[in-house]
Design an enzyme around this catalytic site. Structure first.
Site, PDB file in Angstrom:
ATOM      1  N   GLY A 202      25.965 -19.739  -9.196  1.00 49.14           N
ATOM      2  CA  GLY A 202      26.878 -19.264 -10.146  1.00 49.14           C
ATOM      3  C   GLY A 202      28.091 -20.365 -10.281  1.00 49.14           C
ATOM      4  O   GLY A 202      28.871 -20.381 -11.239  1.00 49.14           O
TER       5      GLY A 202
ATOM      6  N   GLY B 206      31.899 -23.421  -0.267  1.00 50.20           N
ATOM      7  CA  GLY B 206      30.574 -22.545  -0.458  1.00 50.20           C
ATOM      8  C   GLY B 206      30.128 -23.157  -2.043  1.00 50.20           C
ATOM      9  O   GLY B 206      30.732 -23.340  -2.676  1.00 50.20           O
TER      10      GLY B 206
ATOM     11  N   ASP C 156      23.784  -6.194  -3.550  1.00 48.58           N
ATOM     12  CA  ASP C 156      23.706  -7.460  -2.794  1.00 48.58           C
ATOM     13  C   ASP C 156      24.606  -7.317  -1.303  1.00 48.58           C
ATOM     14  O   ASP C 156      25.049  -8.365  -1.037  1.00 48.58           O
ATOM     15  CB  ASP C 156      24.121  -8.745  -3.689  1.00 48.58           C
ATOM     16  CG  ASP C 156      23.273  -9.971  -3.215  1.00 48.58           C
ATOM     17  OD1 ASP C 156      22.489  -9.974  -2.434  1.00 48.58           O
ATOM     18  OD2 ASP C 156      23.870 -10.834  -3.647  1.00 48.58           O
TER      19      ASP C 156
END
Length: 356
Positions: free
Chosen positions: A81, A77, A193
């Site tokens: 960040g 992934g 989120d």
């Protein structure tokens, strides 16, 4: 097509403040120090913690983890960040997901990562939140050693199955709600989120909440926030318009996520919008100005339609709480049916197999 009644007039977009260099947060020994937060190669310590405990012992494991013990298998992934790697403990063979964040990033993102570490430190005892076993700072990077959820996220699931049937959705919702009850009522945290890609699944059918990079801790369960962070698609109308918000904003996001899993597309998009999606501001305006989406009553049970409507209310006080939703008829309908989500996800190809 997405139709908009009026222009979106209120949207809080802040100008970035002057940033402090990463070196200003480092001690002479190389420890990252930000307020009550200290992190180095040995682990994490919060000086506000009454017991002054250091996170040098790996949680829920009968062996220790150091950076030298882990070998990278592949990247699974990427985000603003940093990257998430599938790693393996060299001596034990156990797999973990390791989030690695280079700290030469925007200070706002760095603050979000510090916030994520603090919340993970406190929340890993909840079975419906992804476990953070260990974290450390070394060579200019934060590393979080996380529980590896081997069937990816709900976004990965619907990518393969297109839609998820109601019995499985009830199992998903119950587990996510248990996680939200813990975050809202015990940790006083707004996740901010909640979305399919942040709801992770393993082969046993366990669903867990992940990614606290934009979460907000509150002093009490009655607190409110007024900052604009998170993934805009799933944001509640009050957040998009710059109003104060509370835990009910997570409930809106949950409702949007569940409805997307049921119908196989983002709820504010019609089928023809898939090829020509609306712009960023058109979508935000639609969420704020248009009526909320509903589950089609000719395709879904009254219980499911009611559950979605209890979540996706434009007026925040009208939304049910995470605790109330646990006793909703849609959740209760399948509780004694012995629905095994593991049967569904066990037939799917693990996302690690098709990620490059």
């Amino acid at each position: 097509m997405v139709k908009i009644k009026s222009n979106l007039k209120q949207l809080k977009l802040s100008v970035p403040a002057q940033e402090s260099p990463i070196s200003s947060f480092l001690t002479a020994s190389g420890t990252f120090h930000d307020g009550d937060f200290l992190l180095n190669q040995k682990g994490l310590r919060l000086t506000s913690d009454e017991k002054q405990s250091r996170q040098s012992d790996s949680k829920e494991l009968d062996f220790e983890i150091t950076a030298e013990d882990l070998e990278t298998v592949k990247v699974i992934g990427k985000g603003s960040g940093g990257v998430v790697q599938l790693v393996r403990h060299k001596w034990v063979g156990k797999f973990f997901a390791m989030k690695v964040i280079q700290m030469n990033i925007q200070e706002e993102i760095r603050k979000q990562i510090v916030q994520e570490l603090k919340i993970n430190q406190a929340s890993s005892q909840c079975p419906h939140v992804v476990v953070c076993y260990h974290s450390f700072y070394h060579n200019g990077a934060f590393s979080l050693v996380l529980e590896y959820m081997d069937r990816g996220s709900l976004a990965d699931v619907i990518r393969q199955v297109k839609t998820i049937l109601e019995p499985y959705l009830a199992v998903v919702c119950k587990q996510v709600l248990l996680g939200l009850v813990y975050l809202h009522n015990e940790r006083h945290v707004i996740h901010r989120d909640i979305k399919p890609s942040n709801l992770l699944v393993n082969h046993k059918g366990e669903v867990k909440i992940s990614d606290f990079g934009v979460s907000a801790s509150l002093a009490s369960s009655m607190g409110q926030r007024d900052t604009f962070v998170g993934t805009y698609n799933y944001m509640s109308p009050e957040r998009i318009s710059g109003s104060t918000y509370d835990y009910s904003s997570d409930i809106w996001s949950l409702g949007m996520s569940v409805l997307e899993c049921a119908i196989g597309r983002f709820p504010y998009l019609e089928s023809e919008d898939q090829q020509n999606p609306p712009s960023f501001y058109e979508l935000l305006a639609a969420i704020v100005e248009n009526p909320p989406p509903t589950a089609p009553s000719d395709q879904f049970s009254p219980e499911f339609c009611s559950f979605v409507s209890a979540c996706i209310q434009k007026d925040p006080p009208a939304r049910a709480s995470s605790l109330d939703l646990l006793s909703h008829p849609f959740i209760k309908k399948f509780e004694d049916k012995d629905i095994d989500l593991g049967i569904l996800v066990g037939t799917l190809e693990p996302p690690v197999n098709y990620l490059r």
